[in-house]
Design a protein around this motif. Structure first.
Motif, PDB file in Angstrom:
ATOM      1  N   PRO A 101      27.602  48.109  38.670  1.00  0.00           N
ATOM      2  CA  PRO A 101      28.000  46.731  39.006  1.00  0.00           C
ATOM      3  C   PRO A 101      29.514  46.508  38.991  1.00  0.00           C
ATOM      4  N   ILE A 102      30.229  47.185  38.094  1.00  0.00           N
ATOM      5  CA  ILE A 102      31.676  47.004  38.008  1.00  0.00           C
ATOM      6  C   ILE A 102      32.391  47.530  39.245  1.00  0.00           C
ATOM      7  N   LYS A 149      40.434  34.434  41.036  1.00  0.00           N
ATOM      8  CA  LYS A 149      39.678  34.046  39.856  1.00  0.00           C
ATOM      9  C   LYS A 149      39.395  35.258  38.966  1.00  0.00           C
ATOM     10  N   THR A 150      39.365  34.999  37.664  1.00  0.00           N
ATOM     11  CA  THR A 150      39.123  36.065  36.697  1.00  0.00           C
ATOM     12  C   THR A 150      37.666  36.518  36.757  1.00  0.00           C
ATOM     13  N   PRO A 151      37.415  37.828  36.805  1.00  0.00           N
ATOM     14  CA  PRO A 151      36.022  38.315  36.802  1.00  0.00           C
ATOM     15  C   PRO A 151      35.282  37.865  35.541  1.00  0.00           C
ATOM     16  N   SER A 152      33.990  37.692  35.696  1.00  0.00           N
ATOM     17  CA  SER A 152      33.161  37.310  34.562  1.00  0.00           C
ATOM     18  C   SER A 152      32.943  38.518  33.654  1.00  0.00           C
ATOM     19  N   ASN A 153      32.611  38.259  32.396  1.00  0.00           N
ATOM     20  CA  ASN A 153      32.364  39.374  31.471  1.00  0.00           C
ATOM     21  C   ASN A 153      30.880  39.680  31.332  1.00  0.00           C
ATOM     22  N   ARG A 154      30.031  38.995  32.111  1.00  0.00           N
ATOM     23  CA  ARG A 154      28.597  39.263  32.079  1.00  0.00           C
ATOM     24  C   ARG A 154      27.942  38.714  33.338  1.00  0.00           C
ATOM     25  N   PHE A 155      26.715  39.155  33.598  1.00  0.00           N
ATOM     26  CA  PHE A 155      25.956  38.644  34.734  1.00  0.00           C
ATOM     27  C   PHE A 155      24.477  38.892  34.468  1.00  0.00           C
ATOM     28  N   ASP A 156      23.628  38.229  35.236  1.00  0.00           N
ATOM     29  CA  ASP A 156      22.184  38.375  35.089  1.00  0.00           C
ATOM     30  C   ASP A 156      21.674  39.269  36.214  1.00  0.00           C
ATOM     31  N   ALA A 168      27.550  40.436  40.764  1.00  0.00           N
ATOM     32  CA  ALA A 168      27.745  40.939  39.405  1.00  0.00           C
ATOM     33  C   ALA A 168      28.940  40.240  38.755  1.00  0.00           C
ATOM     34  N   TYR A 169      29.996  41.008  38.458  1.00  0.00           N
ATOM     35  CA  TYR A 169      31.117  40.453  37.703  1.00  0.00           C
ATOM     36  C   TYR A 169      32.132  39.705  38.563  1.00  0.00           C
ATOM     37  N   ASN A 170      32.252  40.069  39.827  1.00  0.00           N
ATOM     38  CA  ASN A 170      33.373  39.581  40.624  1.00  0.00           C
ATOM     39  C   ASN A 170      33.063  38.291  41.376  1.00  0.00           C
ATOM     40  N   THR A 200      19.223  37.845  38.889  1.00  0.00           N
ATOM     41  CA  THR A 200      19.656  36.897  39.924  1.00  0.00           C
ATOM     42  C   THR A 200      20.835  37.399  40.749  1.00  0.00           C
ATOM     43  N   SER A 201      21.444  38.495  40.334  1.00  0.00           N
ATOM     44  CA  SER A 201      22.563  39.076  41.089  1.00  0.00           C
ATOM     45  C   SER A 201      22.507  40.591  40.926  1.00  0.00           C
ATOM     46  N   PHE A 202      22.243  41.289  42.029  1.00  0.00           N
ATOM     47  CA  PHE A 202      22.087  42.741  41.957  1.00  0.00           C
ATOM     48  C   PHE A 202      22.658  43.373  43.217  1.00  0.00           C
ATOM     49  N   HIS A 203      22.683  44.674  43.262  1.00  0.00           N
ATOM     50  CA  HIS A 203      23.225  45.368  44.428  1.00  0.00           C
ATOM     51  C   HIS A 203      22.253  46.455  44.868  1.00  0.00           C
ATOM     52  N   ILE A 204      22.483  46.926  46.086  1.00  0.00           N
ATOM     53  CA  ILE A 204      21.649  48.005  46.621  1.00  0.00           C
ATOM     54  C   ILE A 204      22.543  48.954  47.409  1.00  0.00           C
ATOM     55  N   VAL A 205      22.308  50.229  47.249  1.00  0.00           N
ATOM     56  CA  VAL A 205      23.010  51.277  47.998  1.00  0.00           C
ATOM     57  C   VAL A 205      21.962  52.071  48.761  1.00  0.00           C
ATOM     58  N   ALA A 206      22.197  52.257  50.048  1.00  0.00           N
ATOM     59  CA  ALA A 206      21.203  52.959  50.870  1.00  0.00           C
ATOM     60  C   ALA A 206      21.907  53.855  51.898  1.00  0.00           C
ATOM     61  N   ARG A 207      21.216  54.875  52.322  1.00  0.00           N
ATOM     62  CA  ARG A 207      21.722  55.748  53.381  1.00  0.00           C
ATOM     63  C   ARG A 207      20.582  56.144  54.289  1.00  0.00           C
ATOM     64  N   LYS A 208      20.917  56.738  55.398  1.00  0.00           N
ATOM     65  CA  LYS A 208      19.868  57.162  56.339  1.00  0.00           C
ATOM     66  C   LYS A 208      19.022  58.264  55.731  1.00  0.00           C
TER      67      LYS A 208
END
Length: 351
Positions: free
Chosen positions: A317-318, A332-339, A324-326, A342-350
């Protein structure tokens, strides 16, 4: 005889005197009893008065407490109102300062670019029949597209590490808003381009649109589009991103968006996105900009069904530019936590 007469008379006189004395004593006793009853009544009345006075005295602190409580509540409300007014005025001044600094910074960068080109340039032509996302709520009710501008150099260097090279990479940012992440890749010497469904930033020439020119363009990314090199070949990208964009896309439009990503993603490339799973409702119109709200497992399944291999564990996430944090604003200052629910990421390739 005479003696007995006088003796009887004397006894009668004594008896009469004694009866009178007894009557007088009884009368006095009754009078004393009445006075005693009156004293007792007066004592009872006095005791009742004393009790009433004591109750009034006891009520005085409670009354004072209530009065003080009411007064303190009024002071709190006035203080809160004053504080918010001061905050709003301060926020307005800070935003004006940010806007002034923002324009000054871009004036300098535009002047430098005109004197000597320092940003990598590659003529990439956009071919599409949908130059704007006319049906999108972000086009009809501009929100993030007119405010956000993310800057995060760490993400670009992380991509260089992921791909194992620091030169000649190609980045494509879908839903690029102010174009900040397009600029970040350019400043590292890479080819970079951004596509945005709204023309608000283009019209306002806000954020990086004045500096980056045709490196930022508008189109509906849920409709077929093609990015071509100057020789008419398909332009492929090593990194394609969508920062908090996917939740703005209707489920019925995801298939074409996935196809567009597949078409433009290099064989060894990665698609990286941050996704929000919470309502974003406009208080004025009542519309919800986030039209597709699902947990991570749902999105993972959709990507796999679209022919991607999900490898989210490659980034933390960082490392992400958004989510996430940004925050969406670079100052604006990045947050020091996240849920992560409700906020996530995904990485995908072919595949």
């Amino acid at each position: 005889m005479i003696k007995n007469y006088f003796k009887g008379k004397l006894l009668r006189l004594i008896r009469t005197a004694m009866q009178e004395d007894f009557c007088a004593i009884a009368a006095k006793a009754e009078s004393i009893d009445q006075k005693l009853q009156m004293c007792l009544q007066e004592q009872q009345t006095l005791k009742q008065c004393i009790n009433e006075q004591q109750e009034q005295v006891n009520r005085i602190p409670s009354s004072l407490d209530q009065s003080m409580e009411v007064a303190l509540q009024k002071i709190d409300k006035q203080t809160e109102h004053w504080t918010w007014e001061r905050y709003r005025r301060l926020e307005k001044h800070v935003n004006e300062i940010h806007r002034h600094i923002d324009f000054t910074y871009r004036d300098l960068m535009v002047a430098l670019e005109r004197q000597r080109t320092y940003l990598p340039k590659k003529n990439i032509r956009l071919v599409t029949d949908a130059p704007l996302a006319y049906e999108s709520l972000d086009y009809l009710y501009p929100h993030g597209t007119i405010r956000d501008n993310t800057r995060y150099p760490r993400f670009v260097t992380k991509c260089e590490e992921l791909l194992g090279r620091k030169e000649n990479l190609a980045f494509l940012d879908l839903g690029c808003s102010g174009g900040g992440m397009v600029l970040e890749a350019l400043l590292r010497g890479h080819i970079s381009m951004g596509l945005e469904g709204s023309d608000s930033s283009l019209k306002e020439q806000r954020a990086e649109w004045r500096l980056l020119g045709d490196r930022l363009q508008t189109c509906d990314i849920t409709k077929p589009f093609r990015l071509e090199t100057e020789h008419g070949n398909l332009q492929l990208f090593n990194i394609i991103t969508a920062w908090e964009v996917m939740e703005h896309i209707a489920e019925s439009d995801l298939h074409q968006l996935f196809q567009n990503i597949q078409n433009h993603l290099d064989e060894d490339g990665y698609f990286i996105a941050s996704i929000a799973c919470w309502d974003d409702i406009d208080p004025k119109s009542g519309i919800n900009w986030h039209v597709t709200l699902h947990p991570y497992v749902w999105w993972k399944k959709r990507f796999e069904e679209a022919g991607f291999m999900v490898c989210t564990e490659l980034l933390q996430p960082i490392d992400l530019a958004r989510g996430a944090y940004n925050p969406p604003h670079s100052y604006k200052t990045p947050s020091n936590r996240f849920d992560p629910k409700t906020s996530f990421h995904i990485v995908a390739r072919k595949v």
